[in-house]
Design a protein around this motif. Structure first.
Motif, PDB file in Angstrom:
ATOM      1  N   LEU A 154       0.829  -1.198   0.000  1.00 55.49           N
ATOM      2  CA  LEU A 154       0.000   0.000   0.000  1.00 55.49           C
ATOM      3  C   LEU A 154       0.871   1.258   0.000  1.00 55.49           C
ATOM      4  N   GLU A 155       1.931   1.261   0.781  1.00 52.28           N
ATOM      5  CA  GLU A 155       2.844   2.405   0.814  1.00 52.28           C
ATOM      6  C   GLU A 155       3.568   2.575  -0.523  1.00 52.28           C
ATOM      7  N   ARG A 172       0.998   4.031  -2.962  1.00 53.55           N
ATOM      8  CA  ARG A 172       0.744   5.431  -2.610  1.00 53.55           C
ATOM      9  C   ARG A 172       1.904   6.320  -3.068  1.00 53.55           C
ATOM     10  N   ARG A 194       1.078  10.316  -3.555  1.00 50.18           N
ATOM     11  CA  ARG A 194       0.066  10.701  -2.569  1.00 50.18           C
ATOM     12  C   ARG A 194       0.625  10.472  -1.173  1.00 50.18           C
ATOM     13  N   THR A 254      -3.742   9.328   3.359  1.00 53.84           N
ATOM     14  CA  THR A 254      -4.252   7.959   3.459  1.00 53.84           C
ATOM     15  C   THR A 254      -5.774   7.912   3.349  1.00 53.84           C
ATOM     16  N   SER A 255      -6.388   9.032   3.020  1.00 49.54           N
ATOM     17  CA  SER A 255      -7.853   9.119   3.027  1.00 49.54           C
ATOM     18  C   SER A 255      -8.525   8.187   2.014  1.00 49.54           C
ATOM     19  N   ASP A 290      -7.144   5.244   0.963  1.00 48.26           N
ATOM     20  CA  ASP A 290      -6.576   3.897   1.058  1.00 48.26           C
ATOM     21  C   ASP A 290      -7.651   2.819   1.085  1.00 48.26           C
ATOM     22  N   ALA A 291      -8.608   2.950   1.970  1.00 46.75           N
ATOM     23  CA  ALA A 291      -9.614   1.895   2.150  1.00 46.75           C
ATOM     24  C   ALA A 291     -10.630   1.840   1.012  1.00 46.75           C
ATOM     25  N   GLU A 342     -10.252   3.209  -2.241  1.00 46.75           N
ATOM     26  CA  GLU A 342      -9.752   3.184  -3.613  1.00 46.75           C
ATOM     27  C   GLU A 342      -8.516   2.288  -3.775  1.00 46.75           C
ATOM     28  N   LEU A 343      -7.479   2.540  -3.012  1.00 47.96           N
ATOM     29  CA  LEU A 343      -6.215   1.834  -3.246  1.00 47.96           C
ATOM     30  C   LEU A 343      -6.255   0.371  -2.819  1.00 47.96           C
ATOM     31  N   THR A 344      -6.775   0.088  -1.642  1.00 48.45           N
ATOM     32  CA  THR A 344      -6.812  -1.297  -1.170  1.00 48.45           C
ATOM     33  C   THR A 344      -7.649  -2.185  -2.092  1.00 48.45           C
TER      34      THR A 344
END
Length: 94
Positions: free
Chosen positions: A7-8, A11, A16, A19-20, A22-23, A25-27
């Motif tokens: 995840l890091e 990001r 970016r 972390t807004s 993360d849950a 979109e990114l994850t």
């Protein structure tokens, strides 16, 4: 120093710091990348493997930025991993 999580890494590739997303979109995109690799025949999807990290990073970048070069690079890595014996699933003897 501990190794960066996938995840890091993603990001950072997106430049970016927040972390807004993360849950939401990114994850989910990271999970989709792993599923796509598995569906293509990659038996071992290891977050600490540099090639796996590159594939996931390119998948997420393409999904967000819609850059066809990123998609092409991702497809090349995915296809290469799918035929590479280093990424075959280990089957335990019964």
């Amino acid at each position: 120093m501990a190794a960066a999580s996938i995840l890091e890494i993603v990001r950072a590739a997106l430049r970016r710091s927040s972390t807004s997303l993360d849950a939401t979109e990114l994850t989910p995109l990271i999970a989709a990348a792993k599923s796509d690799l598995s569906a293509a025949g990659v038996g071992v999807v290891d977050d600490t493997d540099p090639l796996t990290q590159a594939a996931i990073r390119l998948f997420v970048l393409y999904q967000i930025e819609r850059d066809e070069k990123q998609k092409a690079f991702y497809e090349q890595i995915k296809n290469g991993m799918a035929i590479n014996s280093d990424y075959e699933a280990v089957v335990a003897d019964a």
